[in-house]
Design a protein around this motif. Structure first.
Motif, short mmCIF file in Angstrom:
data_model
loop_
_atom_site.label_atom_id
_atom_site.label_comp_id
_atom_site.label_asym_id
_atom_site.label_seq_id
_atom_site.Cartn_x
_atom_site.Cartn_y
_atom_site.Cartn_z
N ALA A 50 3.65 1.76 -9.37
CA ALA A 50 4.11 2.71 -8.37
C ALA A 50 4.93 3.82 -9.00
O ALA A 50 4.87 4.99 -8.57
CB ALA A 50 4.93 1.99 -7.30
N TRP A 109 0.89 -1.17 0.00
CA TRP A 109 0.00 0.00 0.00
C TRP A 109 0.92 1.22 0.00
O TRP A 109 1.45 1.63 1.02
CB TRP A 109 -0.91 0.00 1.22
CG TRP A 109 -1.83 1.20 1.26
CD1 TRP A 109 -1.63 2.37 1.94
CD2 TRP A 109 -3.07 1.34 0.56
NE1 TRP A 109 -2.67 3.22 1.71
CE2 TRP A 109 -3.57 2.62 0.88
CE3 TRP A 109 -3.80 0.52 -0.28
CZ2 TRP A 109 -4.78 3.10 0.36
CZ3 TRP A 109 -5.00 0.98 -0.80
CH2 TRP A 109 -5.48 2.25 -0.47
N ALA A 113 -3.58 0.36 -8.99
CA ALA A 113 -3.20 1.71 -8.56
C ALA A 113 -4.47 2.54 -8.55
O ALA A 113 -4.90 3.05 -9.58
CB ALA A 113 -2.16 2.31 -9.50
N TYR A 141 2.24 5.87 -11.61
CA TYR A 141 1.05 6.47 -11.01
C TYR A 141 1.32 6.78 -9.54
O TYR A 141 0.63 6.31 -8.65
CB TYR A 141 -0.16 5.54 -11.16
CG TYR A 141 -0.54 5.34 -12.61
CD1 TYR A 141 -1.45 6.18 -13.23
CD2 TYR A 141 0.06 4.34 -13.37
CE1 TYR A 141 -1.78 6.03 -14.58
CE2 TYR A 141 -0.26 4.18 -14.72
CZ TYR A 141 -1.18 5.03 -15.30
OH TYR A 141 -1.48 4.88 -16.64
N SER A 142 2.33 7.63 -9.32
CA SER A 142 2.76 7.91 -7.95
C SER A 142 1.70 8.66 -7.14
O SER A 142 1.72 8.63 -5.91
CB SER A 142 4.07 8.69 -7.95
OG SER A 142 3.89 9.94 -8.62
N SER A 143 0.75 9.34 -7.81
CA SER A 143 -0.29 10.06 -7.09
C SER A 143 -1.45 9.14 -6.69
O SER A 143 -2.35 9.58 -5.97
CB SER A 143 -0.83 11.22 -7.93
OG SER A 143 -1.41 10.75 -9.13
N CYS A 144 -1.43 7.90 -7.15
CA CYS A 144 -2.44 6.91 -6.76
C CYS A 144 -1.89 6.01 -5.66
O CYS A 144 -0.70 6.04 -5.35
CB CYS A 144 -2.83 6.05 -7.98
SG CYS A 144 -3.63 6.97 -9.32
N TRP A 145 -2.77 5.20 -5.08
CA TRP A 145 -2.37 4.24 -4.06
C TRP A 145 -2.14 2.89 -4.73
O TRP A 145 -3.09 2.23 -5.17
CB TRP A 145 -3.44 4.14 -2.97
CG TRP A 145 -3.52 5.36 -2.11
CD1 TRP A 145 -2.83 5.59 -0.94
CD2 TRP A 145 -4.32 6.53 -2.32
NE1 TRP A 145 -3.16 6.82 -0.42
CE2 TRP A 145 -4.07 7.42 -1.25
CE3 TRP A 145 -5.24 6.91 -3.33
CZ2 TRP A 145 -4.70 8.66 -1.16
CZ3 TRP A 145 -5.85 8.15 -3.23
CH2 TRP A 145 -5.58 9.01 -2.16
N THR A 146 -0.88 2.48 -4.84
CA THR A 146 -0.54 1.19 -5.44
C THR A 146 -0.67 0.11 -4.37
O THR A 146 -0.12 0.24 -3.28
CB THR A 146 0.89 1.22 -6.00
OG1 THR A 146 0.98 2.22 -7.02
CG2 THR A 146 1.26 -0.13 -6.60
N GLY A 177 4.06 4.89 2.62
CA GLY A 177 3.12 3.78 2.75
C GLY A 177 3.73 2.64 3.53
O GLY A 177 4.69 2.82 4.30
N ARG A 215 2.00 5.18 -1.83
CA ARG A 215 1.66 6.37 -2.63
C ARG A 215 2.78 7.39 -2.50
O ARG A 215 3.16 7.76 -1.41
CB ARG A 215 0.34 6.97 -2.16
CG ARG A 215 -0.10 8.22 -2.93
CD ARG A 215 -1.47 8.67 -2.48
NE ARG A 215 -1.96 9.79 -3.25
CZ ARG A 215 -1.92 11.06 -2.87
NH1 ARG A 215 -1.35 11.37 -1.69
NH2 ARG A 215 -2.40 12.02 -3.62
#
Length: 430
Positions: free
Chosen positions: A208, A44, A225, A211-216, A50, A46
Motif C-alpha cells: 500500500a 481493498w 497490488a 504502490y499507492s496508485s494500484c489497488w492493494t 478504500g 488505493r
C-alpha cells in the motif's frame, strides 16, 4: 456451494439474517491498512481510500463454471433479508462483501466474505460499518499491533524452471505463427519460504505504501497490488481499465521517458493491447446502453514497470439486473489475462503452464447491497498457502504472467515476468 455464518455450524443464505449499521467517523487514527488486526483481515485500498474489514459475519464458497452465478445468488438472498441502517450513503457503505474468484472453472474455489467490521474512506469522508446477527455495537477503533516481519526468507522454483518456461513461450509463439490463436497469456510462479507462517498484514502495508496508485487487496490469503481494474460499477456508470503491453523501468527519468515512447510505438505491444481492449469492449457492450472506447492507449507509469493502458467506459441501463459481480463474470477471462480467442487460449494455458493458477488473475474486490462495487484482476499477487508439513516453514506462491503474441521473445518475456514479480518479492522482504 457452501455458505456459513460466523456462528458454529453451516447454514444456508435463506436462514442468515444480518443487521448492518454504518455511521460516519471523525479523526480515526492511521491509514486503513494500519487498523487491520490479525483476525481475518480484508483489504481493498488505493491512494489511502478504500475499505478494510475483519472478522466473519457470513461467507460462501463456490466452484466450477457456475461460481459467479452461485455467489451472486447467495448475495442477493442474503441482502434481501438484511436489516441495514446507513447514515453515510456512499458506495461501499451498508452491507458489503469482499470476494476473490478462481481463474478457471477447475480446479479452484472462490469466496465471498462479509466481515463483522468495515472501515472505509472516500474523498476525505470516513465511516464504520458493523455487521452481526442481532444487536450490534460499535467497536473502539485503534491502530493494530504491528505485524512481525518474515524471517528466513528464501525463494525457490515453482511449476516450471526458467528454461522450461521459456520453452513453453517458444511453443506458444509457434502455435500463434501456425494460426491456432492470436494471443495467449502464460504465467509462472515462484515459492517464497519463511521461518514462520507469514502475517499477511506485513506485505499489505508495504504494498500500500510503495504502490499507492494500484489497488492493494487481501481476501482469504490472496494478496497483492493490482494496477488493473477489471470493472467498477458506481450508480450505473461502468469503468474498466485495460493493461497490456509492458516495459521495465530503469529508474532514470530521461531514459524511462524514452522507453515510454518506445512502448507507445511498439507494434508488438500495440497488437497485444488491441486484443485486450477489444475483448473488454465486446464483453461489456451487451450490458451497456452507451460506451466510450478510446482509439489510442496511454502509458501508465508504475514504480517498477510501464504499461499501455486504456479506460473503457459505459452506462448500465438497468442497475437492478446488472451488478458489478455480474459484469466481472462477463468480462472474465479477458484477453489481458487469458488470450484470444478465449477457448483456444485457456486450453493452451492448461497445457503449457505446468501449474494451477488458483485465484491468480481472477476477479478480486468488493460489492455492496446495491450491486455497486470494484473488481480488479488479481495481478502482482501471491497466495499464502499451508506451511510445509515437514518443516513448519511458511509458504507463499508468487505469480506473474506475460502476453504472448507473434514475435514474442522468450528471454524478453522471462525478464518481464521477473519485473512483475518484484512488488511482492520486495513486500515480503524484511
Amino acid at each position: 456451494m457452501t455458505s456459513s455464518a460466523s456462528e458454529p455450524g453451516t447454514t444456508t443464505a435463506g436462514t442468515v439474517s444480518l443487521v448492518a449499521r454504518t455511521v460516519p467517523l471523525d479523526g480515526t487514527p492511521g491509514d486503513l491498512v494500519d487498523l487491520l488486526p490479525a483476525d481475518a483481515p480484508l483489504a481493498w485500498v488505493r491512494a489511502g481510500d478504500g475499505i478494510v474489514g475483519w472478522g466473519v459475519a457470513a461467507e460462501v464458497t463456490t466452484s466450477g463454471a457456475d461460481r459467479f452465478a452461485d455467489a451472486e445468488a447467495w448475495w442477493a438472498s442474503l441482502t434481501s433479508r438484511a436489516v441495514v441502517r446507513d447514515d453515510v450513503g456512499l458506495p461501499g457503505t451498508g452491507l458489503v462483501a469482499f470476494g476473490s474468484f478462481a481463474f478457471a472453472d477447475a480446479p479452484g474455489t472462490s469466496t465471498l466474505v462479509v466481515p463483522r467490521v468495515v472501515v472505509g474512506q472516500r474523498g476525505g469522508r470516513r465511516w464504520l460499518t458493523t455487521i452481526g446477527h442481532d444487536t450490534i455495537g460499535s467497536p473502539a477503533l485503534r491502530l493494530a499491533e504491528p505485524p512481525a516481519a518474515p524471517t528466513g526468507l528464501r525463494f525457490t522454483g515453482g511449476g516450471l524452471a526458467d528454461d522450461a518456461w521459456q520453452a513453453a513461450v517458444a511453443d506458444a509463439v509457434a502455435r500463434i505463427d501456425a494460426g491456432e490463436l492470436e494471443k495467449v497469456v502464460l504465467a509462472r510462479d515462484v515459492v517464497a519460504e519463511t521461518d514462520e507462517p507469514v502475517d499477511v498484514r506485513w506485505p499489505l502495508r508495504r504494498l500500500a505504501a510503495a504502490y499507492s496508485s494500484c489497488w492493494t487487496f487481501h481476501v482469504d490469503g490472496l494478496f497483492g497490488a493490482t494496477p488493473e481494474m477489471l470493472v467498477r460499477r458506481e450508480r450505473g456508470l461502468v469503468t474498466s481499465r485495460v493493461l497490456a503491453g509492458t516495459i521495465r523501468r530503469t529508474g532514470d527519468d530521461v531514459r524511462d521517458a524514452g522507453l515510454a515512447g518506445e512502448l507507445a510505438r511498439s507494434s508488438k505491444d500495440l497488437e497485444e493491447h488491441e486484443y485486450a481492449v477489444r475483448s473488454v469492449a465486446d464483453a461489456l457492450e451487451p450490458h451497456c446502453s452507451s460506451m466510450n472506447v478510446p482509439e489510442s492507449p496511454f502509458v501508465l507509469h508504475l514504480p517498477n514497470v510501464m504499461h499501455l493502458a486504456t479506460d473503457v467506459n459505459g452506462v448500465v441501463p438497468d442497475e437492478a439486473t446488472t451488478t458489478s459481480l455480474g459484469l466481472a463474470a462477463s468480462l472474465h477471462p479477458s484477453a489481458a489475462v487469458g488470450g484470444t480467442p478465449t477457448p483456444a487460449a485457456t486450453a493452451l494455458i492448461a497445457e503449457l503452464e505446468g501449474m494451477t493458477r488458483g485465484r491468480y488473475a481472477g476477479p478480486v474486490g468488493w460489492m455492496d447491497a446495491s450491486g455497486d462495487g470494484e473488481w480488479g484482476i488479481a495481478l502482482r499477487s501471491a497466495q499464502v498457502v499451508a506451511p510445509d508439513p515437514a518443516t513448519g516453514r511458511g509458504r507463499v506462491r508468487l505469480f506473474a504472467g506475460c502476453g504472448i503474441v507473434a514475435g514474442s521473445d522468450p528471454a524478453d518475456e522471462l525478464a518481464e515476468s521477473q519485473a512483475k514479480l518484484e512488488p511482492v518479492r520486495h513486500a515480503l522482504d524484511a
